[in-house]
Design a protein around this motif. Structure first.
Motif, PDB file in Angstrom:
ATOM      1  N   CYS A   1     -23.213  24.034 -24.355  1.00 32.42           N
ATOM      2  CA  CYS A   1     -22.319  25.200 -24.253  1.00 32.42           C
ATOM      3  C   CYS A   1     -21.608  25.453 -25.589  1.00 32.42           C
ATOM      4  O   CYS A   1     -21.121  24.525 -26.232  1.00 32.42           O
ATOM      5  CB  CYS A   1     -21.298  24.910 -23.156  1.00 32.42           C
TER       6      CYS A   1
ATOM      7  N   CYS B   1     -13.798  28.077 -22.746  1.00 30.29           N
ATOM      8  CA  CYS B   1     -13.773  26.725 -22.183  1.00 30.29           C
ATOM      9  C   CYS B   1     -13.327  25.707 -23.234  1.00 30.29           C
ATOM     10  O   CYS B   1     -13.135  26.041 -24.410  1.00 30.29           O
ATOM     11  CB  CYS B   1     -15.133  26.346 -21.610  1.00 30.29           C
TER      12      CYS B   1
ATOM     13  N   HIS C   1     -17.061  29.606 -19.882  1.00 27.92           N
ATOM     14  CA  HIS C   1     -17.575  30.258 -21.099  1.00 27.92           C
ATOM     15  C   HIS C   1     -18.420  31.476 -20.718  1.00 27.92           C
ATOM     16  O   HIS C   1     -18.441  32.468 -21.450  1.00 27.92           O
ATOM     17  CB  HIS C   1     -18.398  29.273 -21.928  1.00 27.92           C
TER      18      HIS C   1
ATOM     19  N   CYS D   1     -21.141  27.049 -19.440  1.00 26.07           N
ATOM     20  CA  CYS D   1     -20.373  26.636 -18.263  1.00 26.07           C
ATOM     21  C   CYS D   1     -19.758  27.918 -17.682  1.00 26.07           C
ATOM     22  O   CYS D   1     -19.668  28.936 -18.372  1.00 26.07           O
ATOM     23  CB  CYS D   1     -19.303  25.617 -18.656  1.00 26.07           C
TER      24      CYS D   1
ATOM     25  N   HIS E   1     -17.420  18.843 -21.296  1.00 22.94           N
ATOM     26  CA  HIS E   1     -18.288  18.943 -20.109  1.00 22.94           C
ATOM     27  C   HIS E   1     -19.748  18.820 -20.513  1.00 22.94           C
ATOM     28  O   HIS E   1     -20.104  18.990 -21.682  1.00 22.94           O
ATOM     29  CB  HIS E   1     -18.032  20.252 -19.342  1.00 22.94           C
TER      30      HIS E   1
HETATM   31 ZN   LIG Z   1     -18.309  25.369 -21.751  1.00 24.97          ZN
END
Ligand SMILES: [Zn+2]
Length: 273
Positions: A76, A100, A147, A144, A106
């Motif tokens: 991401c 994010c 985002h 994610c 993550h």
């Molecule tokens: Zn993200």
């Protein structure tokens, strides 16, 4: 007892060679040994060091222009330092989006029990690099949900397969304005790859007739859906560059023989955070 002996021994050494000794006493403390050499001693000749490039491991694939693509390239691209984005298209419901906390906070989606993206995406992009000898630039791999909302506020992005590791946006450095060449290479990949070339559900691409958000009708086979975004189309936050770009979406998973579809559960709970 042993400790006491050691202390006495140390004291003896200190007294024997202390700084108050005369020059003669110091000389007595020095023990000189001569170096014995043969009469025809020669030094080993030293070659001038030459700069050497690192040898590749057999599994490595690298040129000066590109590195082999792995799932890591798909992480991401959200960043907490990105400024907030405001959607004021509806004056009665103004929305503010924050990005994010980045891929450091993550993981990638969990696919068939492991953190990954669909492997066909990695394989195709590596094939393109091998054929063109140029670098594939992934502008958007996994997103994610946070985002995804930040990067693309359009309605069509709400169910984006970027969130489940089944979609990639990219262009090829040096061939930025020749996306059709790259799409032809994707067709070639299916015609030349042994596991696909005998099955015409993979080697034959059809033209997608339904309305879409791009001017060129997309192409699809059993496994993937390819979209060409012209330089004025679909300029989301990840695609702010001035080039046309290609989107590949996975629609069938050969490993599980299942269709690949978006679900809220997979997008929001299907990754480590
Ligand atoms: Zn993200």
């Amino acid at each position: 007892m042993n400790c006491q002996r050691f202390f006495i021994f140390l004291s003896f050494i200190f007294i024997a060679c202390s700084s108050n000794d005369t020059e003669d006493q110091k000389k007595q403390c020095h023990k000189i040994e001569t170096i014995t050499r043969m009469d025809k001693d020669e030094f080993y000749p030293f070659e001038t060091p030459q700069k050497k490039t690192l040898d590749l491991y057999p599994f490595e694939e690298r040129s000066l222009d590109y590195y082999k693509i792995t799932k890591e390239f798909f992480r991401c691209k959200g960043q907490p330092l990105n400024p907030e984005r405001v959607d004021s298209s509806n004056k009665d419901n103004i929305k503010v989006y924050l990005d994010c906390e980045s891929s450091a906070k993550h993981g990638l989606p969990l696919i068939n029990g492991g953190e990954n993206v669909y492997p066909i995406l990695v394989d195709i992009l590596n094939y393109i690099q091998r054929q063109t000898k140029k670098r594939v630039v992934i502008t958007c791999g996994h997103r994610c949900p946070k985002h995804n909302s930040y990067a693309d506020i359009s309605n069509s992005a709400k169910n984006s397969k970027h969130m489940i590791g089944a979609e990639v946006d990219f262009y090829v450095q040096g061939l930025e304005n020749s996306p059709q060449k790259i799409i032809d290479l994707i067709f070639d990949y299916y015609k030349t790859e042994p596991k696909y070339r005998i099955d015409n559900t993979y080697t034959s691409f059809l033209s997608y007739k339904n309305p879409t958000d791009v001017s060129t009708p997309p192409w699809y086979n059993k496994e993937i859906f390819i979209k060409l975004n012209e330089s004025t189309e679909n300029r989301d936050f990840n695609n702010r560059h001035p080039y046309p770009y290609i989107t590949i979406q996975v629609i069938f998973d050969r490993a599980t023989k299942q269709k690949v579809t978006y679900s809220w559960e997979k997008a929001h709970r299907g990754y480590l955070q």
